[in-house]
Design an enzyme around this catalytic site. Structure first.
Site, PDB file in Angstrom:
ATOM      1  N   LYS A  27       0.507  -4.395  -3.863  1.00  0.00           N
ATOM      2  CA  LYS A  27       0.052  -3.296  -4.730  1.00  0.00           C
ATOM      3  C   LYS A  27       1.168  -2.272  -4.852  1.00  0.00           C
ATOM      4  CE  LYS A  27      -2.941  -0.237  -3.109  1.00  0.00           C
ATOM      5  NZ  LYS A  27      -4.242   0.345  -2.667  1.00  0.00           N
ATOM      6  N   LYS A  88      -7.706  -8.745  -7.288  1.00  0.00           N
ATOM      7  CA  LYS A  88      -8.591  -7.595  -7.437  1.00  0.00           C
ATOM      8  C   LYS A  88      -8.535  -7.089  -8.872  1.00  0.00           C
ATOM      9  CE  LYS A  88      -6.612  -5.116  -4.278  1.00  0.00           C
ATOM     10  NZ  LYS A  88      -6.317  -4.047  -3.312  1.00  0.00           N
TER      11      LYS A  88
END
Length: 256
Positions: A27, A88
């Site tokens: 991320k 995600k």
């Protein structure tokens, strides 16, 4: 309960693993709560995650089909690996298309060579995020056949997860998601104290970035910080044993 640590570079992977992270999450924090890393960065992060540790990849918020196509294209950076992969997907700005976007994400994941498990992200601060309420996200994920749900915070400067959803509210949401047969993850600017507070809930995963870093979420992942969080999770209620690192058996469509 398993510990997920978000990393923004290959250099942070070793510290996360040495500190005891069960899952490594790719991320880029400067791009928001679900900011994706670049294709090149994802490739080198994935190379450094051993096969016995799941790899999680933040793909951002999907407000339209074009967003989904761009998000899924990032997975082209991944070489085949025996370990499990989670992706995600958030729903900020999706409006009435939220359900269709979750359905499309699950179908796209099932059709991709890696067949990653889809984790649908709910926001505790769903109003400012212009996203569906957390209980609605559970229903959308269940109906689409997603592997799980993550409850996170959209705004990182407006309080942590427990600020928006105190334990008496958070607990029933976790139970709702578990009853739906979903993998349940919790995140959202949780400190070490926050990790301790949620460790007694029957969730499967707790995710951190800032608490694992020197200098906050824009800093660097530090082995000792991760190790402290690992100790905090040792306080988990003994009856809340984590699931195995593989994908939930309740969703065979996401199996490798």
């Amino acid at each position: 309960m398993r510990l997920l640590v978000s990393v923004r570079s290959a250099a942070e992977v070793a510290a996360a693993l040495a500190g005891g992270a069960d899952i490594v999450d790719a991320k880029e924090p400067s791009r928001g709560g679900l900011g994706p890393v670049s294709e090149g960065v994802l490739r080198v992060i994935a190379e450094r995650v051993p096969a016995d540790r799941p790899l999680s990849v933040a793909l951002g918020d999907v407000a339209a089909p074009t967003d989904l196509a761009a998000a899924m294209a990032l997975l082209a950076a991944l070489e085949p690996r025996p370990g499990d992969t989670y992706i995600k997907i958030g729903l900020s700005g999706a409006g009435s298309a939220a359900g269709a976007n979750v359905d499309a994400a699950v179908l796209a994941a099932a059709a991709s060579p890696r067949r990653p498990a889809v984790i649908v992200v709910a926001y505790a601060d769903h109003g400012p995020a212009r996203a569906p309420a957390p209980e609605i996200v559970v229903r959308l994920a269940r109906d689409a056949g997603a592997a799980g749900v993550l409850l996170d915070t959209w705004g990182k400067a407006a309080g942590d997860l427990l600020h928006h959803m105190p334990l008496p509210v958070l607990g029933p949401w976790v139970e709702q998601a578990r009853a739906a047969g979903l993998l349940v993850a919790l995140a959202g600017s949780l400190s070490a104290d926050g990790v301790r507070a949620v460790s007694g809930l029957p969730a499967d995963i707790v995710g951190v970035r800032g608490a694992a870093c020197l200098g906050g979420r824009e800093g660097l992942v530090a082995e000792d910080r991760v190790a402290e969080l690992r100790v905090a999770l040792a306080r988990s209620v003994s009856g809340c044993a984590p699931q195995s690192p593989g994908r939930p058996e309740t969703h065979p469509s996401n199996a490798s």
